[in-house]
Design a protein around this motif. Sequence first.
Motif, mmCIF file in Angstrom:
data_model
loop_
_atom_site.group_PDB
_atom_site.id
_atom_site.type_symbol
_atom_site.label_atom_id
_atom_site.label_comp_id
_atom_site.label_asym_id
_atom_site.label_seq_id
_atom_site.Cartn_x
_atom_site.Cartn_y
_atom_site.Cartn_z
ATOM 1 N N THR A 114 2.359 -4.726 -4.808
ATOM 2 C CA THR A 114 2.606 -4.145 -3.476
ATOM 3 C C THR A 114 2.981 -5.153 -2.386
ATOM 4 N N PRO A 115 2.374 -6.371 -2.351
ATOM 5 C CA PRO A 115 2.781 -7.263 -1.263
ATOM 6 C C PRO A 115 4.289 -7.517 -1.237
ATOM 7 N N LEU A 116 4.960 -7.304 -2.371
ATOM 8 C CA LEU A 116 6.407 -7.518 -2.413
ATOM 9 C C LEU A 116 7.178 -6.427 -1.683
ATOM 10 N N ILE A 117 6.620 -5.200 -1.622
ATOM 11 C CA ILE A 117 7.413 -4.127 -1.017
ATOM 12 C C ILE A 117 7.023 -3.849 0.438
ATOM 13 N N LEU A 140 14.285 -4.816 2.568
ATOM 14 C CA LEU A 140 12.919 -5.061 3.039
ATOM 15 C C LEU A 140 12.802 -6.372 3.794
ATOM 16 N N MET A 187 -6.371 -7.750 -3.542
ATOM 17 C CA MET A 187 -5.552 -6.584 -3.212
ATOM 18 C C MET A 187 -6.324 -5.620 -2.320
ATOM 19 N N LEU A 245 -0.708 -4.626 -7.859
ATOM 20 C CA LEU A 245 -0.600 -6.086 -7.717
ATOM 21 C C LEU A 245 0.740 -6.495 -7.106
ATOM 22 N N THR A 255 1.302 -2.033 -10.634
ATOM 23 C CA THR A 255 2.065 -1.646 -9.438
ATOM 24 C C THR A 255 1.331 -2.092 -8.177
#
Lengths: 279, 258
Positions: free
Chosen positions: B99-102, A207, A18, B97, B95
């Motif tokens: 983030t790549p989804l949003i 999105l 991340m 983890l 949240t």
Amino acid sequence: MPKPLRTALLLAPSAILMGVFLIGLVRLVSSSLMIDGQFDITHYVDILNRPDYVQMLGRTLRTAALTTLFSLLIGFPTAYYVARYKGNRNFLLLLIIFPWLVSIVVRSYGWMVILGPRGLINSFITWTGLVERPLRLMYNDFGVILGLVHVLCPFMIIAILSVLMQIPRSLEEASMSLGGRPAYSFRTVLLPLSLPGILTGITLVYLMATGAIVTPLLLGGLRNTMLGTEIFQEVMHFFNYPKAAALATVLLVTALVVVIPIQIFERWLARRLREGESH
Amino acid sequence: MITRLIALSVLLILPLPIVIVVLSSFTSAGYLSFPIHGVSLRWYGEFLGSADWLRVLGVSAVLALIGAFVSTAASFGAAWAVVRHRMRFGATYETILLTPLIFPHAAIGVIMIVTLSSLGWLGTFTGLVLVHCILTIPYAYRPIVAALRKSDPALEEAAASLGARPWRTFWTVSLPAARPGLVTSFLFSFIISFDEVTVTLFVVGPHVMTLPVQVFSEVLESASPVIAAVSATLVLFTTAIVFVLDRFIGLQFFVERD
């Protein structure tokens, strides 16, 4: 080994992944604001000064909004039907989840075979003699939106379905037996309770539609570009990375301006629903 | 009534383009059309006889295996820290983890170009693995954390109080309890990675190519039915994974909220 150290070791792999992503995000935004190491917003000024870019931005927003709207309009009834289905629900789930997990490139290609000049629809209507020449069903907005709705509506269906499955049928029946008309019980019971799922679905579909490349390119062609396809061309054909970075930042902003308020609203709603339960 | 009509048409149309692609791969004609003109396996012959296509298939499969393994392991560590260690800011970490989804995929693509070129990994297999791990973490995390929340920590305490050492407790009690979650995460990440195209097309290079990206660039340039045969093979992989998921975990899992 002390516990904090163990926690840190457990977190390390995911934190590194991340971290790489978030550092990349910061570097993307900063590289779009730099020219020769100096702060410079020329890339953004260029984008806003070009009428074709402004038009493309408008097309992106319109396409994403229409895709989201149509996905909701067909997704909600589908989710409702599946949630209330009394027979073999697993088979219906299979019809949603299997296509969802097939690569978008295969599904978009499938639409090319259906909509193309020698495809399913045109073969049929020229065979019936209704028209002489094949209809132009793709390389236009119709093809792009149809493809995007098809590719993205499983996200909507799954998001709404997961909420509807938790709403007991008895709640709707109670509202009906107390004399509520179907439309009234939909508005006062079903809709408010399924709103969290609807919001999740809207977020995901919007999105993915704004940032889509494959479906718009295959079904829309190279002429009517959207933000995603424009970024693709800047990178692949013109190797203009700073321009691509600026466009990607514009894309991030257009997405987050819509998504963050929805997320905040969703959290607020979830809190209210939880408080409602405890009363 | 109208609900039913919409629902049944949607459920019918969702698999339709996939069925059409698979059927059209059996054409004997040199161009793509539907209905097909004549039945043959010639395009499968061309696909399986081509060293290039097979190499790309191999890259995709190995990439998805490694990516799914790393994602599942990293998610397991994170989920263990959040659930079992009850770490502070656990919810915030979850949240992050996700983030790549949003983020829109085209933007993630450019982020990955920036990242990989600074590491010198653009167009390399290592770079692809890194990108696919980041993309699959949100999908891998959820099943594992759900499994860990369901399993009872009292069992581990019981094992420990009966004298089992920490590692033995982990192997004989904790891991089996998390197994359904781990299997789901692995399969889910595998198929997401195996099918991914939008972000991947930014980071492939002349020496590493994945099957979906190769299909994409071939579709843009030609209309050869060999693409249909390759696509049908991608569909076959998905079918196998969905079959295993259905047997071992049940599709119900996808529509459950935690």
